[in-house]
Design a protein around this motif. Structure first.
Motif, mmCIF file in Angstrom:
data_model
loop_
_atom_site.group_PDB
_atom_site.id
_atom_site.type_symbol
_atom_site.label_atom_id
_atom_site.label_comp_id
_atom_site.label_asym_id
_atom_site.label_seq_id
_atom_site.Cartn_x
_atom_site.Cartn_y
_atom_site.Cartn_z
ATOM 1 N N ARG A 56 0.839 -1.202 0.000
ATOM 2 C CA ARG A 56 0.000 0.000 0.000
ATOM 3 C C ARG A 56 0.870 1.245 0.000
ATOM 4 O O ARG A 56 0.660 2.173 -0.778
ATOM 5 C CB ARG A 56 -0.934 -0.001 1.200
ATOM 6 C CG ARG A 56 -1.823 1.220 1.265
ATOM 7 C CD ARG A 56 -2.727 1.190 2.516
ATOM 8 N NE ARG A 56 -3.561 2.347 2.558
ATOM 9 C CZ ARG A 56 -3.180 3.539 3.036
ATOM 10 N NH1 ARG A 56 -1.960 3.711 3.495
ATOM 11 N NH2 ARG A 56 -4.012 4.560 3.038
ATOM 12 N N ARG A 57 1.871 1.280 0.878
ATOM 13 C CA ARG A 57 2.772 2.437 0.935
ATOM 14 C C ARG A 57 3.509 2.615 -0.394
ATOM 15 O O ARG A 57 3.663 3.727 -0.887
ATOM 16 C CB ARG A 57 3.772 2.286 2.070
ATOM 17 C CG ARG A 57 3.182 2.570 3.444
ATOM 18 C CD ARG A 57 4.252 2.702 4.522
ATOM 19 N NE ARG A 57 5.060 1.506 4.676
ATOM 20 C CZ ARG A 57 4.743 0.473 5.451
ATOM 21 N NH1 ARG A 57 3.615 0.485 6.151
ATOM 22 N NH2 ARG A 57 5.535 -0.580 5.532
ATOM 23 N N ALA A 58 3.941 1.507 -0.988
ATOM 24 C CA ALA A 58 4.657 1.581 -2.262
ATOM 25 C C ALA A 58 3.752 2.141 -3.359
ATOM 26 O O ALA A 58 4.164 3.015 -4.128
ATOM 27 C CB ALA A 58 5.180 0.206 -2.654
ATOM 28 N N GLU A 63 5.256 3.590 -6.635
ATOM 29 C CA GLU A 63 6.020 2.387 -6.953
ATOM 30 C C GLU A 63 5.051 1.241 -7.195
ATOM 31 O O GLU A 63 3.926 1.252 -6.732
ATOM 32 C CB GLU A 63 6.952 2.041 -5.795
ATOM 33 C CG GLU A 63 7.928 3.137 -5.453
ATOM 34 C CD GLU A 63 8.660 2.888 -4.142
ATOM 35 O OE1 GLU A 63 8.425 1.839 -3.513
ATOM 36 O OE2 GLU A 63 9.449 3.754 -3.742
ATOM 37 N N ASN A 64 5.502 0.242 -7.913
ATOM 38 C CA ASN A 64 4.671 -0.924 -8.199
ATOM 39 C C ASN A 64 5.231 -2.134 -7.486
ATOM 40 O O ASN A 64 6.418 -2.218 -7.205
ATOM 41 C CB ASN A 64 4.637 -1.191 -9.706
ATOM 42 C CG ASN A 64 4.155 0.014 -10.462
ATOM 43 O OD1 ASN A 64 3.250 0.697 -10.016
ATOM 44 N ND2 ASN A 64 4.764 0.290 -11.593
ATOM 45 N N SER A 65 4.372 -3.087 -7.213
ATOM 46 C CA SER A 65 4.826 -4.312 -6.573
ATOM 47 C C SER A 65 3.956 -5.469 -7.040
ATOM 48 O O SER A 65 2.878 -5.281 -7.578
ATOM 49 C CB SER A 65 4.788 -4.180 -5.049
ATOM 50 O OG SER A 65 3.501 -3.840 -4.608
ATOM 51 N N TRP A 66 4.478 -6.660 -6.828
ATOM 52 C CA TRP A 66 3.786 -7.883 -7.214
ATOM 53 C C TRP A 66 3.740 -8.784 -6.002
ATOM 54 O O TRP A 66 4.747 -8.998 -5.346
ATOM 55 C CB TRP A 66 4.555 -8.566 -8.347
ATOM 56 C CG TRP A 66 3.875 -9.798 -8.845
ATOM 57 C CD1 TRP A 66 4.131 -11.079 -8.466
ATOM 58 C CD2 TRP A 66 2.828 -9.874 -9.786
ATOM 59 N NE1 TRP A 66 3.301 -11.949 -9.127
ATOM 60 C CE2 TRP A 66 2.493 -11.231 -9.941
ATOM 61 C CE3 TRP A 66 2.123 -8.927 -10.512
ATOM 62 C CZ2 TRP A 66 1.498 -11.656 -10.798
ATOM 63 C CZ3 TRP A 66 1.134 -9.368 -11.360
ATOM 64 C CH2 TRP A 66 0.829 -10.703 -11.506
ATOM 65 N N ALA A 86 -0.541 -1.181 -8.007
ATOM 66 C CA ALA A 86 -0.098 0.103 -8.532
ATOM 67 C C ALA A 86 -1.151 1.146 -8.179
ATOM 68 O O ALA A 86 -2.298 0.818 -7.886
ATOM 69 C CB ALA A 86 0.089 0.022 -10.034
ATOM 70 N N ASP A 87 -0.767 2.390 -8.233
ATOM 71 C CA ASP A 87 -1.658 3.486 -7.870
ATOM 72 C C ASP A 87 -2.589 3.816 -9.034
ATOM 73 O O ASP A 87 -2.134 4.319 -10.061
ATOM 74 C CB ASP A 87 -0.830 4.714 -7.487
ATOM 75 C CG ASP A 87 -1.672 5.836 -6.921
ATOM 76 O OD1 ASP A 87 -2.920 5.764 -6.964
ATOM 77 O OD2 ASP A 87 -1.073 6.804 -6.417
#
Length: 152
Positions: A56-58, A63-66, A86-87
């Protein structure tokens, strides 16, 4: 699944009519196996104490995460049960994800996840779709709030 059930049904068996709870019928992998694979391909990774909060913070920081939370799902858009985070407020995120991650056409839509309690605020229709087989239009007044998941 139908082929696996055919001999049972041909033998006179009857299936109970219950709603399907999940389709996590694919493989799952131990953390050590995942880590070894990531190291083999020299991919950056981090073990997290609270993956949801970190993701969530990323996303809020652009920033993106998987995340791969468990066994692979076997429905049409399951992505192996992974979640790309992603946002959706970034109007360029659709392009960034398509170009960098999914390598797919610009016009393909994204299916955002949101809390059930917020669905009515963002979506015109709030029918449950646990296997991502239904879509709902984003309310016109919310399209500018989450432009990366709405048609251009």
């Amino acid at each position: 699944m139908g082929a696996a059930l055919a001999p049972y049904l041909d033998g006179g068996g009857h299936l109970p009519m219950k709603p399907m709870r999940d389709a996590y019928l694919g493989p799952s992998f131990a953390d050590d196996t995942i880590e070894a694979t990531l190291k083999t391909y020299k991919l950056h990774f981090t073990r997290l104490g609270d993956p949801a909060a970190t993701a969530r913070r990323a996303a809020l920081a652009g920033e993106n995460s998987w995340m791969v939370p468990g066994p692979h799902g076997v429905w049409a858009r399951a992505l192996g049960s992974g979640r790309f985070l992603a946002d959706p407020r970034d109007p360029e995120m659709n392009t960034k994800v398509n170009n960098a991650v999914k390598f797919r056409e610009w016009w393909r839509p994204f299916a955002p996840s949101l809390k059930k309690e917020a669905a009515g605020d963002f979506l015109e229709r709030t029918t449950d779709s646990p296997f991502m087989t239904l879509t709902a239009q984003v309310r016109p007044e919310k399209r500018s709030v989450i432009p990366s998941v709405t048609p251009r």
